[in-house]
Design a protein around this motif. Structure first.
Motif, short mmCIF file in Angstrom:
data_model
loop_
_atom_site.label_atom_id
_atom_site.label_comp_id
_atom_site.label_asym_id
_atom_site.label_seq_id
_atom_site.Cartn_x
_atom_site.Cartn_y
_atom_site.Cartn_z
N VAL A 1 -36.19 38.08 -28.01
CA VAL A 1 -35.97 38.89 -26.82
C VAL A 1 -35.16 38.09 -25.81
CG1 VAL A 1 -37.09 40.06 -24.88
CG2 VAL A 1 -38.10 40.18 -27.16
N ALA A 2 -34.12 38.71 -25.25
CA ALA A 2 -33.29 38.08 -24.23
C ALA A 2 -33.06 39.08 -23.10
CB ALA A 2 -31.96 37.63 -24.83
N TYR A 3 -32.66 38.56 -21.94
CA TYR A 3 -32.52 39.41 -20.76
C TYR A 3 -31.11 39.29 -20.21
CZ TYR A 3 -37.52 39.45 -21.28
OH TYR A 3 -38.77 39.59 -21.81
N LEU A 4 -30.48 40.45 -19.97
CA LEU A 4 -29.13 40.51 -19.44
C LEU A 4 -29.13 41.27 -18.14
CD1 LEU A 4 -27.23 41.46 -22.75
CD2 LEU A 4 -27.59 39.16 -21.81
N GLY A 5 -28.39 40.77 -17.15
CA GLY A 5 -28.31 41.42 -15.86
C GLY A 5 -26.89 41.48 -15.36
N LEU A 6 -26.70 42.10 -14.21
CA LEU A 6 -25.38 42.24 -13.62
C LEU A 6 -25.11 41.09 -12.66
CD1 LEU A 6 -25.46 46.07 -12.79
CD2 LEU A 6 -24.15 44.96 -14.62
N GLU A 7 -23.92 40.55 -12.73
CA GLU A 7 -23.54 39.50 -11.79
C GLU A 7 -23.47 40.05 -10.38
OE1 GLU A 7 -19.93 37.68 -12.99
OE2 GLU A 7 -20.72 36.87 -14.86
N GLY A 8 -23.78 39.19 -9.42
CA GLY A 8 -23.70 39.59 -8.02
C GLY A 8 -24.90 40.37 -7.52
N THR A 9 -25.97 40.43 -8.32
CA THR A 9 -27.20 41.11 -7.89
C THR A 9 -28.33 40.10 -7.85
OG1 THR A 9 -28.01 41.67 -10.12
CG2 THR A 9 -26.39 43.17 -9.11
N ALA A 10 -29.46 40.52 -7.33
CA ALA A 10 -30.64 39.65 -7.27
C ALA A 10 -31.42 39.66 -8.58
CB ALA A 10 -31.54 40.09 -6.11
N GLY A 11 -30.89 40.33 -9.59
CA GLY A 11 -31.59 40.41 -10.86
C GLY A 11 -32.76 41.36 -10.84
N GLU A 12 -32.71 42.34 -9.93
CA GLU A 12 -33.82 43.28 -9.82
C GLU A 12 -33.91 44.24 -11.00
OE1 GLU A 12 -30.52 44.95 -7.09
OE2 GLU A 12 -31.25 43.01 -7.83
N VAL A 13 -32.79 44.45 -11.70
CA VAL A 13 -32.77 45.27 -12.92
C VAL A 13 -32.14 44.45 -14.03
CG1 VAL A 13 -32.01 47.41 -13.99
CG2 VAL A 13 -32.53 47.37 -11.55
N GLN A 14 -32.86 44.30 -15.13
CA GLN A 14 -32.35 43.54 -16.27
C GLN A 14 -32.58 44.34 -17.55
OE1 GLN A 14 -33.74 39.49 -16.50
NE2 GLN A 14 -33.62 39.19 -14.29
N ALA A 15 -31.71 44.12 -18.50
CA ALA A 15 -31.87 44.74 -19.82
C ALA A 15 -32.62 43.78 -20.71
CB ALA A 15 -30.51 45.08 -20.42
N GLU A 16 -33.75 44.24 -21.25
CA GLU A 16 -34.52 43.46 -22.21
C GLU A 16 -34.00 43.81 -23.59
OE1 GLU A 16 -39.15 43.13 -22.40
OE2 GLU A 16 -38.50 44.64 -23.87
N THR A 17 -33.25 42.90 -24.19
CA THR A 17 -32.63 43.16 -25.49
C THR A 17 -33.41 42.46 -26.59
OG1 THR A 17 -31.17 41.22 -25.35
CG2 THR A 17 -30.37 43.28 -24.38
N CYS A 18 -33.36 43.04 -27.79
CA CYS A 18 -34.09 42.49 -28.92
C CYS A 18 -33.14 42.36 -30.11
CB CYS A 18 -35.27 43.37 -29.28
SG CYS A 18 -36.19 42.82 -30.74
N ALA A 19 -32.99 41.14 -30.62
CA ALA A 19 -32.12 40.91 -31.76
C ALA A 19 -32.72 41.46 -33.05
CB ALA A 19 -31.85 39.42 -31.92
N ALA A 20 -34.04 41.66 -33.07
CA ALA A 20 -34.70 42.14 -34.29
C ALA A 20 -34.40 43.62 -34.54
CB ALA A 20 -36.20 41.91 -34.22
N CYS A 21 -34.52 44.44 -33.50
CA CYS A 21 -34.30 45.88 -33.67
C CYS A 21 -32.98 46.35 -33.06
CB CYS A 21 -35.46 46.67 -33.08
SG CYS A 21 -35.62 46.58 -31.27
N THR A 22 -32.26 45.46 -32.40
CA THR A 22 -30.99 45.73 -31.71
C THR A 22 -31.11 46.84 -30.67
OG1 THR A 22 -30.09 47.28 -33.37
CG2 THR A 22 -29.67 44.93 -33.70
#
Length: 270
Positions: A199-220
């Protein structure tokens, strides 16, 4: 940052949280705040008006025990009248939209081709199910039998909320896309397939990271996480709509969205 998975207290937090009293009012406030300067401002402001109407219906006659599959139609007609939209469609056509909406909420069908009428149907269904779920939770909190499904209505989650305060700081609760019930799911596990370690987390640059995408390499797949401590008043439905650019960027990385938003006029496959 690693956040605690358990409370430093002998009192465990409730595993299931019923829909909040001011659920739709808070959503309307959040939509209006996020709409300022947003490319989707007109749509978000219209959805705020829908949420205002939802709150009025949600508050009215909470003791009524009407089944959601029965109650939704009167709510749909009331929404159409309040927002000056024709209720129009024949019963069979509307029922087909209801069936599709419920299948979309449960993750059984994709959301492509949805239009404004589908959103109105979904808004009525949300009120009917949120009211029913509050009544059910008032009687006895339901057990979590499938971590990826709402314990009250069986729908999929729109995303996960990382809580702040109230003895639940740092805990993740998934929020139902249909009835807005929340249920606790331990972090560092994929919300879709329960995989760990990928599991990894991706967010938008220039934000406080209040919304992040929780991505999973196992199930994509991926869902979004919404951090209350970083954005007081954050709402999974409103903030999801405001961060659709994140969906585009995460999709370009090869991940598929696994969370339905019933207020989208078009959605990716779940």
């Amino acid at each position: 940052m690693n956040l605690p998975q358990t409370l430093p207290s002998s009192i465990a937090p409730p595993r299931v949280l019923p829909p909040a009293d001011r659920l739709f009012a808070r959503r309307a406030e959040r939509l209006r705040k996020l709409s300022a300067g947003h490319p989707m401002a007109r749509w978000m402001e219209w959805l705020a008006s829908v949420s205002d109407c939802q709150q009025k219906m949600f508050e009215r006659a909470p003791e009524v025990q009407a089944e959601p599959l029965t109650a939704w139609r009167a709510m749909y007609d009331e929404l159409c009248a309040a927002l000056d939209r024709p209720a129009g469609n024949e019963d069979a056509a509307l029922q087909a939209r209801v069936d599709h909406c419920l299948a979309f909420a449960a993750g059984r069908e994709a959301g492509e081709g949805r239009d404004q009428t589908d959103v109105m149907v979904a808004a009525a269904l949300q009120v009917a199910w949120a009211r029913a779920s509050r009544q059910r939770c008032a009687q006895a909190l339901p057990a979590i039998t499938h971590r990826e499904q709402c314990p009250c209505c069986g729908s999929a989650a729109i995303g996960g909320v990382v809580m702040a305060g109230d003895g639940r700081g740092g805990l993740r609760y998934l929020e139902c896309a249909l009835c807005a019930t929340r249920w606790h799911v331990v972090r560092a596990h994929c919300s879709l397939c329960d995989s760990t370690g990928e599991v990894a987390y991706l967010g938008l640059e220039g934000t406080a990271g209040e919304v992040q995408a929780e991505t999973c390499a196992a199930c994509t797949g991926y869902i979004k996480l919404f951090f209350e401590a970083r954005a007081p008043g954050i709402d999974p439905v409103a903030d999801d709509l405001a961060t659709l650019v994140l969906d585009v960027l995460v999709g370009e990385e090869g991940f598929a969205r696994g969370a339905p938003n019933l207020l989208l006029v078009a959605g990716e496959a779940v």
